[in-house]
Design a protein around this motif. Structure first.
Motif, PDB file in Angstrom:
ATOM      1  N   ALA A  21       0.846  -1.205   0.000  1.00 42.72           N
ATOM      2  CA  ALA A  21       0.000   0.000   0.000  1.00 42.72           C
ATOM      3  C   ALA A  21       0.880   1.253   0.000  1.00 42.72           C
ATOM      4  N   ILE A  22       1.958   1.238   0.794  1.00 38.03           N
ATOM      5  CA  ILE A  22       2.835   2.431   0.862  1.00 38.03           C
ATOM      6  C   ILE A  22       3.517   2.652  -0.488  1.00 38.03           C
ATOM      7  N   LEU A  23       4.069   1.562  -1.034  1.00 42.77           N
ATOM      8  CA  LEU A  23       4.780   1.686  -2.319  1.00 42.77           C
ATOM      9  C   LEU A  23       3.816   2.122  -3.434  1.00 42.77           C
ATOM     10  N   GLY A  24       2.648   1.481  -3.460  1.00 42.21           N
ATOM     11  CA  GLY A  24       1.664   1.811  -4.492  1.00 42.21           C
ATOM     12  C   GLY A  24       1.215   3.256  -4.373  1.00 42.21           C
ATOM     13  N   HIS A  25       1.007   3.699  -3.126  1.00 41.46           N
ATOM     14  CA  HIS A  25       0.545   5.074  -2.908  1.00 41.46           C
ATOM     15  C   HIS A  25       1.614   6.066  -3.375  1.00 41.46           C
ATOM     16  N   ALA A  26       2.893   5.739  -3.039  1.00 44.17           N
ATOM     17  CA  ALA A  26       3.997   6.631  -3.455  1.00 44.17           C
ATOM     18  C   ALA A  26       4.014   6.733  -4.986  1.00 44.17           C
ATOM     19  N   TRP A  27       3.802   5.629  -5.613  1.00 40.81           N
ATOM     20  CA  TRP A  27       3.809   5.588  -7.085  1.00 40.81           C
ATOM     21  C   TRP A  27       2.662   6.415  -7.646  1.00 40.81           C
ATOM     22  N   HIS A  28       1.482   6.166  -7.031  1.00 45.53           N
ATOM     23  CA  HIS A  28       0.275   6.834  -7.530  1.00 45.53           C
ATOM     24  C   HIS A  28       0.364   8.352  -7.368  1.00 45.53           C
ATOM     25  N   SER A  29       1.009   8.785  -6.245  1.00 41.56           N
ATOM     26  CA  SER A  29       1.043  10.237  -6.016  1.00 41.56           C
ATOM     27  C   SER A  29       2.278  10.871  -6.652  1.00 41.56           C
ATOM     28  N   GLY A  30       2.981  10.131  -7.507  1.00 43.50           N
ATOM     29  CA  GLY A  30       4.073  10.702  -8.300  1.00 43.50           C
ATOM     30  C   GLY A  30       5.337  10.978  -7.495  1.00 43.50           C
ATOM     31  N   PHE A  31       5.681  10.098  -6.549  1.00 40.13           N
ATOM     32  CA  PHE A  31       6.901  10.259  -5.739  1.00 40.13           C
ATOM     33  C   PHE A  31       8.120  10.230  -6.675  1.00 40.13           C
ATOM     34  N   GLY A  32       8.887  11.342  -6.640  1.00 38.81           N
ATOM     35  CA  GLY A  32       9.985  11.569  -7.596  1.00 38.81           C
ATOM     36  C   GLY A  32      10.843  10.365  -7.948  1.00 38.81           C
ATOM     37  N   PRO A  33      11.543   9.750  -6.942  1.00 37.67           N
ATOM     38  CA  PRO A  33      12.455   8.642  -7.271  1.00 37.67           C
ATOM     39  C   PRO A  33      11.755   7.495  -8.004  1.00 37.67           C
ATOM     40  N   LEU A  34      10.490   7.253  -7.631  1.00 42.09           N
ATOM     41  CA  LEU A  34       9.783   6.146  -8.295  1.00 42.09           C
ATOM     42  C   LEU A  34       9.436   6.509  -9.735  1.00 42.09           C
ATOM     43  N   VAL A  35       9.080   7.787  -9.926  1.00 46.20           N
ATOM     44  CA  VAL A  35       8.759   8.218 -11.289  1.00 46.20           C
ATOM     45  C   VAL A  35      10.001   8.095 -12.172  1.00 46.20           C
ATOM     46  N   SER A  36      11.185   8.544 -11.611  1.00 46.83           N
ATOM     47  CA  SER A  36      12.402   8.425 -12.433  1.00 46.83           C
ATOM     48  C   SER A  36      12.729   6.958 -12.685  1.00 46.83           C
ATOM     49  N   LEU A  37      12.488   6.105 -11.648  1.00 46.75           N
ATOM     50  CA  LEU A  37      12.756   4.667 -11.843  1.00 46.75           C
ATOM     51  C   LEU A  37      11.880   4.135 -12.980  1.00 46.75           C
ATOM     52  N   SER A  38      10.603   4.522 -12.970  1.00 46.74           N
ATOM     53  CA  SER A  38       9.698   4.066 -14.035  1.00 46.74           C
ATOM     54  C   SER A  38      10.202   4.526 -15.390  1.00 46.74           C
ATOM     55  N   GLU A  39      10.644   5.798 -15.431  1.00 54.44           N
ATOM     56  CA  GLU A  39      11.069   6.343 -16.719  1.00 54.44           C
ATOM     57  C   GLU A  39      12.335   5.649 -17.233  1.00 54.44           C
TER      58      GLU A  39
END
Ligand code: ASP
Length: 426
Positions: A21-39
Motif C-alpha cells: 500500500a505504501i509503495l503503491g501510494h507513493a507511485w500513484h502520487s508521483g513520488f519523484g524517485p519512483l517516477v524516475s525509476l519508471s522512466e
C-alpha cells in the motif's frame, strides 16, 4: 532467512499488504524517485502483475487434484447409516443452504463489489452471453470422456466423476470378494496419499502468498489509488457480518432443538473456536472440537463421532457462505448481472466447493475456481481476494467448526446426558 521463516504467515501477509500500500501510494502520487525509476527502467505498477498471475496459475493447477481427492475422500469417509444418519444429512444440508442464502442476501444488500468498480472495470465487463439456460449448463457439464475434464481443468466434470467414483468405491468396499475389496482399499490409500501430496504443494504455494499480496496491492494502489482498498474493507465487513448471522442462526437452532444453552455452547466450545481461528484449519481442529463436545458439553461419544468426525470432514458452512458471496462480489465489481438460474448454479457449486474444501487453510480459495468457472466469472480477480483472505479464512473456519459442534448438539437433542455428568457429592 531463519528469522523470516519464524514469522507467522498471516503476519507476513499483513506486512506485505502495508508495504504494497505504501509503495503503491507513493507511485500513484508521483513520488519523484519512483517516477524516475519508471522512466529509466520502464517498471510500473503493472509490472508486478506476473507475480499474482503465477500464484493464480499454481492455484488452478492444484484445484483439480485437491477437489477430486477431497470429494471422493468425503464420500468414502462418510460412514453413516440408520435414522441418525438421515437426521445428520438433513441438518448439514439445511445449514449449508441457509449459510449460502445468508451470504447471497448480505452480498445483495451491502453490494460490496460496487465499491470496487473502478478497480474491476480495468479488465472490461464480462463477455455478453446468450440467454442463460440452467439445464443446458448442467447437461453440458456431464463429461463425454474420462480424460478431457482433467485435461481442460473442467472442475464440474471432475466433481461429477469424483461423486460417481466415490459412491462406487463405497459400494465395492462392502464387497464379499476379498481380492476386490483389498484392491479398492489400496486405491483409497493411494488417493489419500495423493491428497496429502497436493496439500503439501499447496503449503509451498502459501509461502508465495505474501509476495502475491504485495504485488496485487502495489499494482492496484499504484494504478487506482489508495481509495481502492476501502472497497476491500466493505467486503471484509460484509463477510464478517454474514458469518455472524450464521453463528447466531446456529445458536438459535441449537437452543430450540438441544439441551445445551447458547452460553454453555460458547463457553464449552471456546477452545475449538480459538484453535480454528488461529490455525485456519477445521481438519486440524477436529480433535479439539471432539474433546470440547464430549468433555465440556457432555455430548455422547456416538453423537460426537457422527457429528464431528463424520460431519466435520465434509461440512463447511462458513466456506459455502464465503464462496457464494465472493461470486456475487466479483460479479458486482465487473457490473455483471447474475440471473436467477446462474445464482442457483452458484448455490449448487458453493455446496460442492465447500465439500471439496477439505478443512485446510485457504482451500476455499482454491475450490472457488469451480464456482467462478461454472458461471463464467473471470478468475483474474481471485488474487485480489488473497489480500484479505488470511483473515476471512480464519473467520469462516471458526464458523465451520461451530457448525460441526452445533449439528452434534442437535443430534444429541434434548436427551438425557446424566451418565456423563460427574457424580453429585453425597
Ligand atoms: N480453512 C477452511 C477450513 O479449514 C477451509 C476454507 O478455506 O474455507 O475449514
Amino acid at each position: 532467512m531463519a528469522a523470516y521463516k519464524r514469522i507467522p504467515l498471516f503476519l507476513k501477509i499483513i506486512l506485505s499488504l502495508f508495504i504494497g500500500a505504501i509503495l503503491g501510494h507513493a507511485w500513484h502520487s508521483g513520488f519523484g524517485p519512483l517516477v524516475s525509476l519508471s522512466e529509466s527502467t520502464g517498471i510500473s505498477g503493472e509490472s508486478f502483475k506476473w507475480i499474482s498471475d503465477l500464484v493464480l496459475r499454481v492455484l488452478r493447477l492444484l484445484a483439480t487434484p485437491l477437489i477430486f481427492t477431497a470429494v471422493i475422500g468425503s464420500i468414502i469417509g462418510a460412514n453413516i447409516t440408520g435414522r441418525k444418519a438421515g437426521k445428520l444429512m438433513w441438518l448439514l444440508m439445511s445449514n449449508t443452504i441457509v449459510a449460502i442464502l445468508v451470504g447471497l442476501v448480505v452480498a445483495n444488500v451491502f453490494q460490496p463489489g460496487s465499491h470496487l468498480r473502478n478497480v474491476f472495470t480495468e479488465k472490461g465487463a464480462a463477455p455478453e452471453k446468450e440467454p442463460y439456460n440452467i439445464w443446458n449448463h448442467l447437461l453440458d457439464s456431464v463429461p463425454t470422456d474420462f480424460i478431457s475434464p482433467f485435461q481442460k481443468n473442467d472442475i464440474i466434470g471432475i466433481i461429477l466423476i469424483a461423486i460417481a467414483f466415490g459412491v462406487a468405491m463405497r459400494m465395492l468396499l462392502l464387497s464379499e470378494n476379498p481380492a476386490l475389496k483389498s484392491s479398492i482399499e489400496h486405491f483409497q490409500k493411494t488417493l489419500n496419499a495423493f491428497f496429502q501430496l497436493t496439500s503439501k504443494v499447496l503449503h509451498w504455494v502459501f509461502e508465495l502468498v505474501p509476495l502475491a499480496v504485495f504485488a496485487v496491492v502495489t499494482r492496484v494502489v499504484a494504478t487506482k489509488g489508495l481509495e481502492s482498498l476501502t472497497g476491500m474493507g466493505v467486503w471484509v465487513l460484509s463477510v464478517v457480518f454474514a458469518l455472524l448471522i450464521m453463528g447466531a442462526f446456529y445458536l438459535i437452532r441449537m437452543s430450540i432443538s438441544s439441551r445445551i444453552s447458547p452460553i454453555a455452547f460458547l463457553k464449552g466450545g471456546k477452545d475449538a473456536f480459538f484453535m480454528a481461528f488461529s490455525t485456519a484449519s477445521s481438519a486440524a481442529t477436529l480433535p479439539v472440537t471432539y474433546r470440547c463436545a464430549t468433555e465440556n458439553l457432555k455430548i455422547k461419544d456416538e453423537n460426537a463421532s457422527m457429528g464431528i468426525m463424520v460431519g466435520g470432514t465434509f461440512n463447511h458452512d462458513g466456506t459455502a457462505l464465503y464462496e457464494a458471496m465472493a461470486a456475487l462480489f466479483i460479479a458486482q465489481g465487473i457490473g455483471m448481472h447474475l440471473p436467477v438460474g446462474q445464482q442457483v448454479i452458484v448455490v449448487i457449486m458453493s455446496v460442492i466447493a465447500s465439500v471439496g474444501a477439505a478443512g485446510i487453510p485457504e482451500a476455499g480459495l482454491v475450490t472457488m475456481l469451480a464456482v467462478f468457472k461454472a458461471v463464467n466469472l473471470p478468475v483474474e480477480y481471485i488474487p485480489l481476494l488473497l489480500t484479505v483472505d488470511w483473515f476471512l479464512d480464519r473467520c469462516r473456519t471458526t464458523i465451520n467448526v461451530m457448525g460441526d459442534m452445533a449439528s452434534t448438539a442437535i443430534l444429541e437433542g434434548r436427551g438425557d446426558s446424566t451418565e456423563r455428568l460427574p457424580a453429585e457429592p453425597a
